[in-house]
Write a protein that holds these residues in place. Sequence first.
Motif, PDB file in Angstrom:
ATOM      1  N   VAL A  87       0.840  -1.194   0.000  1.00 57.56           N
ATOM      2  CA  VAL A  87       0.000   0.000   0.000  1.00 57.56           C
ATOM      3  C   VAL A  87       0.877   1.245   0.000  1.00 57.56           C
ATOM      4  CG1 VAL A  87      -0.206   0.012   2.530  1.00 57.56           C
ATOM      5  CG2 VAL A  87      -1.912   1.191   1.136  1.00 57.56           C
ATOM      6  N   GLU A  88       0.463   2.286  -0.780  1.00 56.67           N
ATOM      7  CA  GLU A  88       1.293   3.473  -0.900  1.00 56.67           C
ATOM      8  C   GLU A  88       0.444   4.725  -1.104  1.00 56.67           C
ATOM      9  OE1 GLU A  88       4.712   3.188  -3.357  1.00 56.67           O
ATOM     10  OE2 GLU A  88       4.928   1.012  -3.088  1.00 56.67           O
ATOM     11  N   LEU A  89       0.961   5.857  -0.640  1.00 55.80           N
ATOM     12  CA  LEU A  89       0.408   7.156  -0.997  1.00 55.80           C
ATOM     13  C   LEU A  89       0.898   7.496  -2.404  1.00 55.80           C
ATOM     14  CD1 LEU A  89      -0.977   9.909  -0.250  1.00 55.80           C
ATOM     15  CD2 LEU A  89       1.299  10.666   0.490  1.00 55.80           C
ATOM     16  N   VAL A  90      -0.036   7.871  -3.269  1.00 54.00           N
ATOM     17  CA  VAL A  90       0.302   8.258  -4.640  1.00 54.00           C
ATOM     18  C   VAL A  90       0.150   9.771  -4.765  1.00 54.00           C
ATOM     19  CG1 VAL A  90      -0.221   7.958  -7.084  1.00 54.00           C
ATOM     20  CG2 VAL A  90      -0.512   6.040  -5.504  1.00 54.00           C
ATOM     21  N   VAL A  91       1.171  10.411  -5.308  1.00 53.69           N
ATOM     22  CA  VAL A  91       1.156  11.858  -5.534  1.00 53.69           C
ATOM     23  C   VAL A  91       1.029  12.116  -7.031  1.00 53.69           C
ATOM     24  CG1 VAL A  91       2.463  14.005  -5.319  1.00 53.69           C
ATOM     25  CG2 VAL A  91       2.560  12.292  -3.487  1.00 53.69           C
ATOM     26  N   ALA A  92       0.066  12.936  -7.407  1.00 55.96           N
ATOM     27  CA  ALA A  92      -0.126  13.309  -8.807  1.00 55.96           C
ATOM     28  C   ALA A  92       0.445  14.708  -9.035  1.00 55.96           C
ATOM     29  CB  ALA A  92      -1.608  13.279  -9.170  1.00 55.96           C
ATOM     30  N   ILE A  93       1.320  14.835 -10.015  1.00 54.22           N
ATOM     31  CA  ILE A  93       1.956  16.116 -10.311  1.00 54.22           C
ATOM     32  C   ILE A  93       1.037  16.972 -11.190  1.00 54.22           C
ATOM     33  CG2 ILE A  93       3.905  17.236 -11.473  1.00 54.22           C
ATOM     34  CD1 ILE A  93       4.641  15.913  -8.826  1.00 54.22           C
ATOM     35  N   HIS A 108       3.732  21.959  -6.721  1.00 54.36           N
ATOM     36  CA  HIS A 108       3.695  21.157  -7.948  1.00 54.36           C
ATOM     37  C   HIS A 108       2.728  19.973  -7.837  1.00 54.36           C
ATOM     38  CE1 HIS A 108       7.241  23.081  -9.938  1.00 54.36           C
ATOM     39  NE2 HIS A 108       7.443  23.462  -8.694  1.00 54.36           N
ATOM     40  N   ILE A 109       2.066  19.833  -6.690  1.00 57.69           N
ATOM     41  CA  ILE A 109       1.160  18.701  -6.463  1.00 57.69           C
ATOM     42  C   ILE A 109      -0.241  19.028  -6.969  1.00 57.69           C
ATOM     43  CG2 ILE A 109       0.064  17.237  -4.719  1.00 57.69           C
ATOM     44  CD1 ILE A 109       2.544  17.694  -2.957  1.00 57.69           C
ATOM     45  N   PHE A 110      -0.796  18.153  -7.794  1.00 53.35           N
ATOM     46  CA  PHE A 110      -2.189  18.281  -8.222  1.00 53.35           C
ATOM     47  C   PHE A 110      -3.124  17.643  -7.200  1.00 53.35           C
ATOM     48  CE2 PHE A 110      -5.848  16.216 -10.268  1.00 53.35           C
ATOM     49  CZ  PHE A 110      -6.528  17.334 -10.721  1.00 53.35           C
ATOM     50  N   GLY A 111      -2.729  16.462  -6.688  1.00 58.50           N
ATOM     51  CA  GLY A 111      -3.583  15.768  -5.738  1.00 58.50           C
ATOM     52  C   GLY A 111      -2.959  14.472  -5.276  1.00 58.50           C
ATOM     53  N   TYR A 112      -3.763  13.685  -4.538  1.00 60.43           N
ATOM     54  CA  TYR A 112      -3.275  12.452  -3.930  1.00 60.43           C
ATOM     55  C   TYR A 112      -4.255  11.307  -4.182  1.00 60.43           C
ATOM     56  CZ  TYR A 112      -0.606  15.771  -0.991  1.00 60.43           C
ATOM     57  OH  TYR A 112       0.207  16.777  -0.516  1.00 60.43           O
ATOM     58  N   ALA A 113      -3.752  10.088  -4.063  1.00 60.81           N
ATOM     59  CA  ALA A 113      -4.591   8.891  -4.178  1.00 60.81           C
ATOM     60  C   ALA A 113      -3.981   7.773  -3.337  1.00 60.81           C
ATOM     61  CB  ALA A 113      -4.705   8.455  -5.642  1.00 60.81           C
ATOM     62  N   VAL A 114      -4.753   6.723  -3.167  1.00 59.52           N
ATOM     63  CA  VAL A 114      -4.279   5.493  -2.526  1.00 59.52           C
ATOM     64  C   VAL A 114      -3.897   4.510  -3.627  1.00 59.52           C
ATOM     65  CG1 VAL A 114      -4.824   3.631  -0.915  1.00 59.52           C
ATOM     66  CG2 VAL A 114      -5.921   5.865  -0.651  1.00 59.52           C
ATOM     67  N   GLY A 115      -2.736   3.898  -3.524  1.00 63.27           N
ATOM     68  CA  GLY A 115      -2.309   2.927  -4.526  1.00 63.27           C
ATOM     69  C   GLY A 115      -1.787   1.656  -3.896  1.00 63.27           C
ATOM     70  N   ILE A 116      -1.732   0.601  -4.692  1.00 63.39           N
ATOM     71  CA  ILE A 116      -1.115  -0.661  -4.268  1.00 63.39           C
ATOM     72  C   ILE A 116      -0.105  -1.058  -5.342  1.00 63.39           C
ATOM     73  CG2 ILE A 116      -1.441  -3.057  -3.572  1.00 63.39           C
ATOM     74  CD1 ILE A 116      -4.319  -2.448  -2.910  1.00 63.39           C
TER      75      ILE A 116
END
Length: 244
Positions: A87-93, A108-116
């Motif tokens: 499991v990881e925090l995903v950062v969208a540029i 520079h961050i657009f947003g965040y998501a949860v990723g695996i």
Amino acid sequence: MGAIRYTHLPSVTTVPVVGRSERYPVRRVYCVGRNYADHAIEMGIDPRTDPPFFFCKPADTVFAPEDQGEVLEVPYPPQTSNLHHEVELVVAIGEGGRNIDIRRAHEHIFGYAVGIDMTRRDLQLAMRKAGKPWEIGKTFERCAPMSAICPLHLCGRIDQGEIALTVQGQPRQKSDLSKLIWSVSEIIADLSRLYTLRPGDLIFTGTPEGVGPVVPGDTMRASIGGLATLEVKVAAAEADEVAA
């Protein structure tokens, strides 16, 4: 020489964005290795002497739910008997750049998501032991499930909070984002010294301890405080298909 003929052209991978009709087109997927000390230790690495590093996944390995509550499916990949969850925090540029100042990296961050980050652990370790690149352990079809992206203006900066994953309702991974060895700002600044970051780039920021195997039929539930929960079921291996 005859003209090249395609049965179809590849499409651009896109991910839903919370609260918007437009989608986020994925350009590149960067991943950070060994970014939690306890995970580095469980992998047999001393985090004090071996800092995190970067690797990539193809953009078309990313996929996300189209509707809230949708359970994604990852087919059990070939040539492995030890498929692991991470499991990881995903950062969208959202804004690109080179040599980004760490003090301005959050801009520079657009947003965040949860990723695996799904991993063929046996193949990864075999390649590592042989001193060879272990891309085959980290890259295969649908190996990067993630939630819809929550824009920064909705969720705010995420520097701390619980990150967790369960399998069949049983706890596997549980930590706090404050335990990242390299913070999100440090990751963005360091990556931008190696590559030109651009809108559409995703960064999987590393996984905490507790990684482990899953088998067909297992359902993983990944969560990060302030973001949508991601549910992924491991499906049976896909039937072999001969490409035309």
